[in-house]
Design an enzyme around this catalytic site. Structure first.
Site, PDB file in Angstrom:
ATOM      1  CB  CYS A 261      -0.794   0.060   1.310  1.00 24.47           C
ATOM      2  SG  CYS A 261      -0.118  -0.201   2.821  1.00 24.47           S
TER       3      CYS A 261
ATOM      4  CG  HIS B 138      -4.394  -0.116   4.887  1.00 27.36           C
ATOM      5  ND1 HIS B 138      -3.320  -0.564   3.545  1.00 27.36           N
ATOM      6  CD2 HIS B 138      -5.157   0.621   4.345  1.00 27.36           C
ATOM      7  CE1 HIS B 138      -4.296  -0.454   2.658  1.00 27.36           C
ATOM      8  NE2 HIS B 138      -5.172   0.128   2.810  1.00 27.36           N
TER       9      HIS B 138
END
Length: 580
Positions: free
Chosen positions: A280, A536
């Site tokens: 990510c 994340h």
């Protein structure tokens, strides 16, 4: 050096709109062409026998310069056979600084507009300066329409710039009676008209006439005929040029172009990335490059051709392949950057594996690689480097060290690729989290160095004062908010840091007292959710139409400015709003 592409909203197609906008290709436009005819009503005539021109709403035919900002204006008709208004441009596109063409004409702005149209234009048309006005209007229309189709020469657009606030991107009016140019957005054109009594302005994007006394666009047969003929001439020139370009191709070349050319999909660039195992951090940085207008235009123009590049493990080729896929493929499913991932592993060993990496560090890595693999003239001296990375992100940071003994100032200038800002002011209140502007103020404020400094001028060790300022701003400003602290123990600041959509960087420059303002506009935000060692990354990016989208790996959702401003940003990307 580089052009900022400004998106323009599509024209409105509201058939119920009761106000017809001044359209360069409106069905009410007049020219020598038999296709454009004036519809005349059978209504009552005025005192001079002129009949009123019938008003007709033309859906979707509004001038792009006005409808792009949601404006819709009524064109006031005038049945007079002659007419005009405009500042006189010279052949080089600049307006004369001498006496206005309307000197000697006393136009009464207190006259009441009649049903047939603008009485002020009618008064102008009956004046002795009619021929001079028509000549000047022809020149002004040529300037306005030719600039509308020009996309490369930024300096040519200076004729449109507001003389008060330097506004260039929205509607501006060129005064008919003097060289003044004022904007509509901040009402500087209206203020000029009110202060000096010059009531006619020419829309610098379309050539239409605006009467500030009537507070409307005005229509006249002769003026519209002049404008229509100039438009027809420009269209003919473009068609001829297009024909010459295609006629010069050989049959084999034509076939090659047809087989390898296709129109970009309507959602070009709006696509996510598949998460290939804690990637990510890579996805958000790639999205920031894809939605960076300067980087995007450079790659789409073919500056780096991956099919011809002979370098081994070239990151530039991998980025070029992503741009090609995103802007030519109609698919909206997430893209798996497998080649970029493996090339990154081979280039930077610390990236190998599937552990979480820092997005800011990956941004620095990929910019270094794009510089190293650039086909442009690169240089170790970033001030003279022609690669797209340094032309986009590189500025200059000035450090001033002042000796309290002799007042000597030692100046050091270093390259600036991004700004890393502390979120706390430990000297005042370490528990308080600063906003973006406060972080910049702290970054550029003078501070006393804890260690003594040897002054080269007076040869003594002193407790000197150091101040950092930005000597030269980049086109794209990348800002890291230092949320991750590594002191006695590692910690993440998870508080919301306020930041604006538009950021004035003038107070933080070396020449902070300059009258010129350096305003930046936000186009990208990267956020980190989770703890310091795991988490994340997601991001929000603004597309070419000015809409905000949230990217969570392969999932793309529509967002809003309000949602973006509430996000807990880690990286911020601002682009200069106006090029000088």
């Amino acid at each position: 050096m580089s052009t900022v592409i400004v998106s323009r909203a599509p024209p409105s197609n509201n058939a119920n709109n009761k106000r017809a906008s001044p359209s360069p290709r409106s069905s009410a436009s007049l020219s020598s062409s038999s296709k454009r005819k004036l519809s005349v009503s059978s209504g009552p005539s005025d005192q001079s026998g002129n009949r009123a021109v019938a008003r007709k709403t033309v859906p979707g035919a509004a001038s792009s310069a006005h409808e792009s900002h949601g404006n819709s204006s009524t064109m006031k008709s005038n049945g007079t056979a002659n007419g005009n208004s405009t500042a006189s441009p010279k052949s080089d596109g600049k307006f004369s600084s001498g006496v206005g063409i309307m000197s000697g004409i006393n136009v009464d702005r207190g006259l009441v507009p009649q049903a047939i149209g603008c009485v002020h234009v009618k008064q102008l048309l009956s004046s002795p300066s009619q021929e001079l006005a028509l000549k000047s209007y022809r020149q002004a229309v040529r300037v306005a329409l030719e600039l509308r189709d020009r996309t490369t020469d930024i300096s040519a657009f200076q004729v449109r710039r507001c003389r008060t606030c330097n506004e260039l991107l929205t509607t501006t009016f060129m005064c008919l009676q003097c060289p003044s140019v004022g904007c509509k957005k901040s009402k500087h054109a209206e203020a000029h008209s009110r202060d000096v009594g010059h009531i006619f302005g020419i829309d610098s994007r379309s050539g239409n006439i605006y009467c500030f006394a009537c507070k409307d666009y005005v229509y006249n047969y002769t003026l519209e005929k002049i404008r229509g003929e100039r438009e027809d001439l420009l269209e003919a020139k473009k068609l001829k040029k297009r024909h010459q370009m295609t006629s010069e191709l050989s049959p084999d070349d034509k076939q090659l172009v047809e087989l390898n050319s296709k129109a970009p999909p309507c959602q070009a660039g709006l696509r996510g990335f598949q998460n290939m195992g804690s990637t990510c951090f890579m996805s958000v940085i790639l999205q920031s490059l894809i939605h960076n207008p300067i980087i995007r235009n450079d790659f789409l123009s073919g500056s780096h051709d991956s099919k011809r590049c002979q370098r081994e493990n070239c990151l530039g080729c991998r980025i070029d392949e992503i741009f090609t896929e995103f802007f030519t493929s109609p698919t909206t499913t997430g893209y798996g950057p497998a080649l970029l991932l493996t090339t990154s592993w081979k280039t930077q060993r610390s990236l190998a594996g599937y552990s979480e990496q820092d997005a800011h560090e990956f941004l620095q890595f990929i910019l270094d690689q794009l510089h190293a693999t650039s086909d442009a003239k690169s240089s170790s001296d970033v001030d003279y480097c022609g690669c797209i990375v340094h032309r986009t992100f590189c500025g200059q940071l000035q450090s001033d060290i002042v000796c309290p003994n002799c007042r000597n100032v030692t100046v050091t200038i270093d390259p600036l690729m991004d700004l890393s800002l502390e979120l706390r002011d430990r000297k005042l209140d370490a528990s308080r989290i600063l906003g973006l502007q406060q972080c910049l103020e702290k970054f550029t404020s003078p501070e006393k160095l804890e260690t003594k400094y040897m002054c080269s001028f007076c040869s003594t060790r002193q407790e000197v004062t150091k101040q950092l300022t930005i000597k030269r701003l980049p086109l794209v400003l990348s800002i890291q908010l230092k949320r991750f602290e590594h002191a006695l123990k590692s910690n993440k600041i998870d508080d919301h840091v306020p930041f604006p959509m538009q950021l004035d960087m003038t107070p933080y420059t070396t020449n902070s007292r300059s009258k010129k303002r350096y305003v930046y506009e936000l186009f990208g935000v990267v956020c980190h959710q989770g703890k310091i060692n795991t988490g994340h990354y997601t991001c929000s990016m603004k597309n070419r139409e000015g809409l905000w989208f949230n990217f969570d790996d392969a999932v793309v959702t529509l967002s809003s400015e309000k949602q973006v401003l509430k996000s807990r940003a880690y990286l911020l990307f601002y682009i200069i709003k106006e090029l000088s």
